[in-house]
Motif scaffolding. Structure first.
Motif, PDB file in Angstrom:
ATOM      1  N   GLN A 160      -8.922   2.154  -1.538  1.00 43.11           N
ATOM      2  CA  GLN A 160      -8.441   2.565  -0.223  1.00 43.11           C
ATOM      3  C   GLN A 160      -7.913   1.334   0.522  1.00 43.11           C
ATOM      4  N   THR A 161      -6.785   1.492   1.232  1.00 41.74           N
ATOM      5  CA  THR A 161      -6.244   0.351   1.977  1.00 41.74           C
ATOM      6  C   THR A 161      -6.959   0.225   3.318  1.00 41.74           C
ATOM      7  N   ASP A 162      -8.165  -0.347   3.262  1.00 42.89           N
ATOM      8  CA  ASP A 162      -8.953  -0.654   4.458  1.00 42.89           C
ATOM      9  C   ASP A 162      -9.011  -2.169   4.511  1.00 42.89           C
ATOM     10  N   ARG A 181     -14.066   3.302  -4.281  1.00 46.40           N
ATOM     11  CA  ARG A 181     -12.865   3.312  -3.434  1.00 46.40           C
ATOM     12  C   ARG A 181     -12.898   2.333  -2.269  1.00 46.40           C
ATOM     13  N   LEU A 182     -14.082   1.797  -1.924  1.00 50.75           N
ATOM     14  CA  LEU A 182     -14.199   0.904  -0.765  1.00 50.75           C
ATOM     15  C   LEU A 182     -14.770  -0.454  -1.164  1.00 50.75           C
ATOM     16  N   GLY A 183     -14.490  -1.464  -0.329  1.00 51.04           N
ATOM     17  CA  GLY A 183     -15.167  -2.749  -0.482  1.00 51.04           C
ATOM     18  C   GLY A 183     -14.359  -3.799  -1.213  1.00 51.04           C
ATOM     19  N   ARG A 226      -7.190   3.285   5.720  1.00 50.35           N
ATOM     20  CA  ARG A 226      -6.463   4.228   4.853  1.00 50.35           C
ATOM     21  C   ARG A 226      -4.952   4.054   4.994  1.00 50.35           C
ATOM     22  N   GLY A 227      -4.514   2.802   5.071  1.00 51.56           N
ATOM     23  CA  GLY A 227      -3.081   2.511   5.126  1.00 51.56           C
ATOM     24  C   GLY A 227      -2.445   2.639   6.496  1.00 51.56           C
ATOM     25  N   HIS A 228      -3.251   2.943   7.543  1.00 47.85           N
ATOM     26  CA  HIS A 228      -2.707   3.060   8.898  1.00 47.85           C
ATOM     27  C   HIS A 228      -3.242   1.944   9.784  1.00 47.85           C
ATOM     28  N   LEU A 229      -2.356   1.396  10.608  1.00 45.51           N
ATOM     29  CA  LEU A 229      -2.752   0.387  11.574  1.00 45.51           C
ATOM     30  C   LEU A 229      -3.562   1.074  12.665  1.00 45.51           C
ATOM     31  N   VAL A 230      -4.849   0.713  12.802  1.00 49.27           N
ATOM     32  CA  VAL A 230      -5.699   1.396  13.788  1.00 49.27           C
ATOM     33  C   VAL A 230      -6.168   0.466  14.909  1.00 49.27           C
ATOM     34  N   SER A 265       0.849  -1.195   0.000  1.00 46.15           N
ATOM     35  CA  SER A 265       0.000   0.000   0.000  1.00 46.15           C
ATOM     36  C   SER A 265       0.879   1.237   0.000  1.00 46.15           C
ATOM     37  N   GLY A 266       0.438   2.275  -0.668  1.00 48.02           N
ATOM     38  CA  GLY A 266       1.165   3.548  -0.661  1.00 48.02           C
ATOM     39  C   GLY A 266       0.176   4.700  -0.620  1.00 48.02           C
ATOM     40  N   GLY A 267       0.400   5.660   0.280  1.00 48.10           N
ATOM     41  CA  GLY A 267      -0.485   6.822   0.368  1.00 48.10           C
ATOM     42  C   GLY A 267      -1.923   6.452   0.682  1.00 48.10           C
ATOM     43  N   GLY A 268      -2.106   5.330   1.376  1.00 49.81           N
ATOM     44  CA  GLY A 268      -3.460   4.946   1.790  1.00 49.81           C
ATOM     45  C   GLY A 268      -4.243   4.182   0.733  1.00 49.81           C
ATOM     46  N   HIS A 269      -3.579   3.826  -0.369  1.00 46.68           N
ATOM     47  CA  HIS A 269      -4.256   3.079  -1.429  1.00 46.68           C
ATOM     48  C   HIS A 269      -3.492   1.804  -1.756  1.00 46.68           C
ATOM     49  N   VAL A 270      -4.225   0.793  -2.173  1.00 47.71           N
ATOM     50  CA  VAL A 270      -3.585  -0.469  -2.540  1.00 47.71           C
ATOM     51  C   VAL A 270      -2.764  -0.257  -3.809  1.00 47.71           C
ATOM     52  N   LEU A 271      -1.498  -0.645  -3.754  1.00 41.18           N
ATOM     53  CA  LEU A 271      -0.643  -0.567  -4.943  1.00 41.18           C
ATOM     54  C   LEU A 271      -0.637  -1.900  -5.674  1.00 41.18           C
TER      55      LEU A 271
END
Ligand code: NIG
Ligand code: FE
Length: 425
Positions: free
Chosen positions: A388-390, A379-381, A417-421, A48-54
């Motif tokens: 989006q990297t969810d 962007r989702l699903g 969004r690419g962050h570990l939450v 993932s880069g910038g919150g999106h799947v690469l």
């Protein structure tokens, strides 16, 4: 030749990755789960880069696929399952008080509508929500949002509808807006001023108030993306529902309807006529309703938790929906009266056991179907490149085990969004 994209998050050692995606054709019975639909990638990695799947694919191909930033976060899935984050496309998350006593009375045979007539039901939660301050409502909602995240939900729709006056409806929608800033949960707000006719007035007087005063103010403040109506015998009729939703459309809101939940009443055909984004519930939908929804491209949001919790054992006609080509979505309906849970994993289990969905079909409905029900499927699903990297890392070997081993939380980590939450254990 453009340089390979730079990854800032790498997930390796994925036992099974279910990326879903718009290009995957729908599941069709009578294939069993042994067919392992939809396609999965074994021994996978995801960048993932910038919150999106690469990129995602077999781990062996990772090094050629992306270049990796020196500051990249590295996560090991330890052989577990990865799915897109759950999208809970129908909740009433913000409310004061609870209705636990009504749940047990219902189990002793008192029907939902009778509880409503004798001072319980939606209007009871309205009284309790009106007298709960914004700070207290926010703290209750924050705990519910945290539970959602802990169970793998990364996006949730939240409806107002326990205010039924301008002041309280705005209070609820403002809590939703503040919640968005306070938790990593992505929130899609819906105005459900037409949830019930408030005491001391009648349907037509209240509908005028909704159309002339409440909807314009909600729209002016940009507090809602959708408008919903509880279209049901004894609540809002088809004419009244049409009037509210047409006004909402004129303010640029997307449309949703609580349709055919307690009886066959006409909400589904209205949803098709108005090209609503979704028709929700549909427990009593008939063949003609499904045809209309399919032809109009309306998403069917299914809420099996409410059928179970209400003890009706009346579930949406999933086999007929599948045959008609409707896109199903799954959601919790999280609310104090008809389904008190934040857990989408529980809903997946019910969808498989009660709606007879396959595990893959249920997952698709809980991610991609729900993203469509919120107008966010671009962007989702799914975890296709560009999305989006969810995502959720589960401590199970595959999707079948996620459904089979029910009632416990298998989530190990959640990425939004690419962050570990979320990180458990
Ligand atoms: O989706 N049907 C209307 N609204 C909710 C119930 C709300 C309540 O009982 O508080 C539902 O089931
Ligand atoms: Fe609902």
């Amino acid at each position: 030749v453009s340089p390979p994209p730079v990854a800032d998050l790498l997930v390796r050692d994925i036992g099974e990755l279910v990326p879903l995606g718009a290009s995957v054709p729908a599941w069709e019975p009578p294939h069993g789960p042994e067919e392992r639909w939809p396609p999965r990638i074994r021994d996978a990695a995801l960048a993932s880069g910038g919150g999106h799947v690469l990129w995602c694919g077999p781990q062996a191909d990772l090094d050629n696929a992306v270049s990796i930033s020196a500051e990249a976060t590295h996560v090991s899935a330890q052989g577990g399952l990865i799915t897109p984050g759950f999208v809970d496309s129908h909740t009433h998350l913000i409310f004061g008080g609870d209705r636990a006593d009504e749940f047990f009375l219902r189990l002793r045979g008192v029907p939902y509508r009778e509880l409503a007539r004798s001072g319980g039901g939606i209007l009871r939660t309205v009284r309790e929500t009106r007298r709960t301050g914004a700070a207290e409502l926010l703290s209750l909602a924050r705990r519910r949002a945290e539970r959602m995240l802990e169970w793998g939900t990364t996006t949730a729709e939240i409806k107002s509808g326990y205010g039924l006056d301008l002041e309280t409806e705005l209070k609820i929608l403002e809590v939703a807006r503040r919640l968005k800033d306070e938790t990593p949960l992505q929130i899609v707000p819906t105005f459900l001023g037409a949830h019930e006719v408030p005491p001391g007035t009648d349907e037509s007087t209240y509908v005028e108030k909704l159309v002339q005063e409440m909807l314009p103010e909600v729209a002016r403040q940009g507090l809602a993306r959708f408008c919903d109506v509880f279209c049901e015998r004894g609540v809002f009729g088809v004419e009244a529902s049409r009037r509210v939703l047409q006004a909402a459309a004129s303010h640029g809101l997307g449309l949703k309807i609580h349709a055919e939940q307690l009886s066959r009443f006409g909400g589904a055909v209205l949803a098709a006529e108005l090209r609503a984004t979704s028709a929700d519930h549909l427990e009593y939908a008939a063949a003609a309703d499904l045809e209309a929804l399919a032809a109009a491209g309306v998403v069917a949001v299914l809420l099996p938790g409410a059928s179970l919790f209400l003890g009706t054992e009346r579930y949406a006609p999933m086999a007929e929906m599948r045959a008609s080509g409707i896109e199903p979505a799954l959601a919790t309906d999280c609310n104090p009266g008809t389904c008190m849970t934040e857990s989408m994993a529980s809903i997946l289990f019910l969808a498989v056991v009660k709606l007879k969905m396959s595990p893959g079909e249920a997952l698709r409905a809980a991610c991609l179907g729900s993203a469509r029900a919120l107008g966010l499927a671009d962007r989702l699903g799914s975890l296709e490149p560009g999305m989006q990297t969810d995502l959720v890392i589960f401590d199970v070997p595959d999707l079948e085990h996620l459904v089979y081993h029910f009632g416990v939380n298998h989530v190990r980590q959640v990425v939004k969004r690419g962050h570990l939450v979320v990180s458990r254990r």
